[in-house]
Write an enzyme that holds these catalytic residues in place. Structure first.
Site, PDB file in Angstrom:
ATOM      1  CE  LYS A   1      -3.882  -2.373   2.168  1.00  0.00           C
ATOM      2  NZ  LYS A   1      -3.233  -3.656   2.475  1.00  0.00           N
TER       3      LYS A   1
HETATM    4  P1  OMP Z   1      -7.847 -11.584   5.999  1.00  0.00           P
HETATM    5  O1  OMP Z   1      -8.894 -10.709   6.599  1.00  0.00           O
HETATM    6  O2  OMP Z   1      -7.074 -12.367   7.017  1.00  0.00           O
HETATM    7  O3  OMP Z   1      -8.386 -12.456   4.898  1.00  0.00           O
HETATM    8  O4  OMP Z   1      -6.741 -10.630   5.363  1.00  0.00           O
HETATM    9  C1  OMP Z   1      -7.052  -9.631   4.433  1.00  0.00           C
HETATM   10  C2  OMP Z   1      -5.787  -9.102   3.797  1.00  0.00           C
HETATM   11  O5  OMP Z   1      -6.145  -8.178   2.783  1.00  0.00           O
HETATM   12  C3  OMP Z   1      -4.853  -8.364   4.752  1.00  0.00           C
HETATM   13  O6  OMP Z   1      -3.534  -8.607   4.317  1.00  0.00           O
HETATM   14  C4  OMP Z   1      -5.212  -6.906   4.542  1.00  0.00           C
HETATM   15  O7  OMP Z   1      -4.097  -6.058   4.769  1.00  0.00           O
HETATM   16  C5  OMP Z   1      -5.610  -6.882   3.061  1.00  0.00           C
HETATM   17  N1  OMP Z   1      -6.642  -5.874   2.679  1.00  0.00           N
HETATM   18  C6  OMP Z   1      -7.831  -5.788   3.376  1.00  0.00           C
HETATM   19  O8  OMP Z   1      -8.116  -6.597   4.268  1.00  0.00           O
HETATM   20  N2  OMP Z   1      -8.722  -4.802   3.055  1.00  0.00           N
HETATM   21  C7  OMP Z   1      -8.511  -3.917   2.064  1.00  0.00           C
HETATM   22  O9  OMP Z   1      -9.364  -3.080   1.802  1.00  0.00           O
HETATM   23  C8  OMP Z   1      -7.334  -4.012   1.313  1.00  0.00           C
HETATM   24  C9  OMP Z   1      -6.438  -5.034   1.575  1.00  0.00           C
HETATM   25  C10 OMP Z   1      -5.367  -5.243   0.589  1.00  0.00           C
HETATM   26  O10 OMP Z   1      -5.005  -4.263  -0.084  1.00  0.00           O
HETATM   27  O11 OMP Z   1      -4.941  -6.351   0.357  1.00  0.00           O
END
Ligand code: OMP
Length: 271
Positions: free
Chosen positions: A95
């Site tokens: 990011k």
């Molecule tokens: P889980 O919730 O464990 O599936 O993880 C979600 C992953 O996606 C994490 O690494 C967050 O940093 C990333 N993420 C989000 O959860 N929300 C967003 O809006 C954007 C991201 C991202 O850019 O990957």
């Protein structure tokens, strides 16, 4: 080969839209893995080998490595995926977002130091902060649009000229940033209504959709709102829901079952 060509190959490889998130937290690892030297890489390796067959992409989240000084294991992880699963896409989720001269360094970090295929970026600073990424023609630039968290609305839903900020981001992606056909947008699985609105604005742009699994996003709603006209166009991410499905000796087998289940569930709603 453009980045979109590469993405198409990745989607077709295993007939999968699943992106497996590699968000290591050592305290959540099985005890026998915690004891190993280089335990983050060892954990990732087993997860990667167990789930690759059901995935189009892996997404290591940068802070999970940098926080514990494990950038070397991040590098090893990316190199391992690229060597063993060269058709799959590696997204470095860092990011990034800064003025052009610094953004150039971040782009170099993502694409040259780590050799990622794509990187997540924050559009808050505008086009000249994205250009250094976009200029890497064969690499993907994945721009935050409408994020998955509860406070996403605080700024992203603010309206200017009758349009929300996230709608403006999607419009800019279509009209001004995609000059090398390498732009993607991040839209949280937790907001299918917004996902549908953005799909109308950007019918041909691929979306990274995190928020399935631990954050409770609904797979069916995501597919209904987000698929493109080819019943594709999505990278649907789950991290904790797959990699920490078990913390026992069977963690890799259980991760494999979860990845298979999610891949099949996604495909069921594509038909
Ligand atoms: P889980 O919730 O464990 O599936 O993880 C979600 C992953 O996606 C994490 O690494 C967050 O940093 C990333 N993420 C989000 O959860 N929300 C967003 O809006 C954007 C991201 C991202 O850019 O990957």
């Amino acid at each position: 080969m453009t980045f979109y060509d590469k993405l198409n190959t990745a989607w077709q490889k295993n007939n999968s839209l699943l992106c497996v998130g590699l968000d290591p937290e050592v305290s959540k690892f099985p005890k026998h893995i915690q004891k190993l030297d280089n335990c983050i890489f060892e954990f990732n390796k087993q997860i990667i080998d167990a789930t690759a067959e059901f995935a189009c992409s892996f997404k290591p989240q940068f802070a999970h490595y940098a926080a514990v000084g494990a950038e070397d294991q991040l590098q090893q992880t990316i190199a391992y995926i690229k060597k063993n699963y060269p058709d799959l896409i590696v997204i470095l989720d860092s990011k990034r977002g800064d003025i052009g001269s610094t953004a150039k360094m971040y782009a170099q970090e993502s694409f040259e130091r780590y050799s990622a295929d794509a990187v997540t970026v924050n559009p808050y600073l505008g086009k000249d902060s994205l250009d250094p990424f976009l200029e890497y023609k064969d690499k993907g630039t994945i721009v935050l649009c409408r994020t998955s968290n509860a406070s996403a609305k605080d700024f992203q839903d603010i309206k200017a000229d009758g349009k929300t900020v996230y709608e403006k981001v999607a419009e800019e992606a279509v009209s001004s940033w995609n000059y090398n056909q390498n732009v993607l947008l991040v839209i949280g699985a937790t907001y299918p209504e917004e996902l549908g609105k953005i799909r109308k604005i950007a019918p041909q742009i691929p979306f990274l959709v995190p928020g399935i699994g631990a954050q409770g996003g609904d797979v069916q709603a995501v597919l209904k709102a987000g698929l493109d006209t080819n019943k594709c166009g999505l990278l649907i991410n789950s991290s904790r829901g797959i990699i920490y499905a078990s913390n026992g000796e069977d963690f890799a087998d259980v991760a494999r079952s979860e990845a298979k289940k999610l891949c099949e569930q996604i495909n069921q709603f594509r038909n």
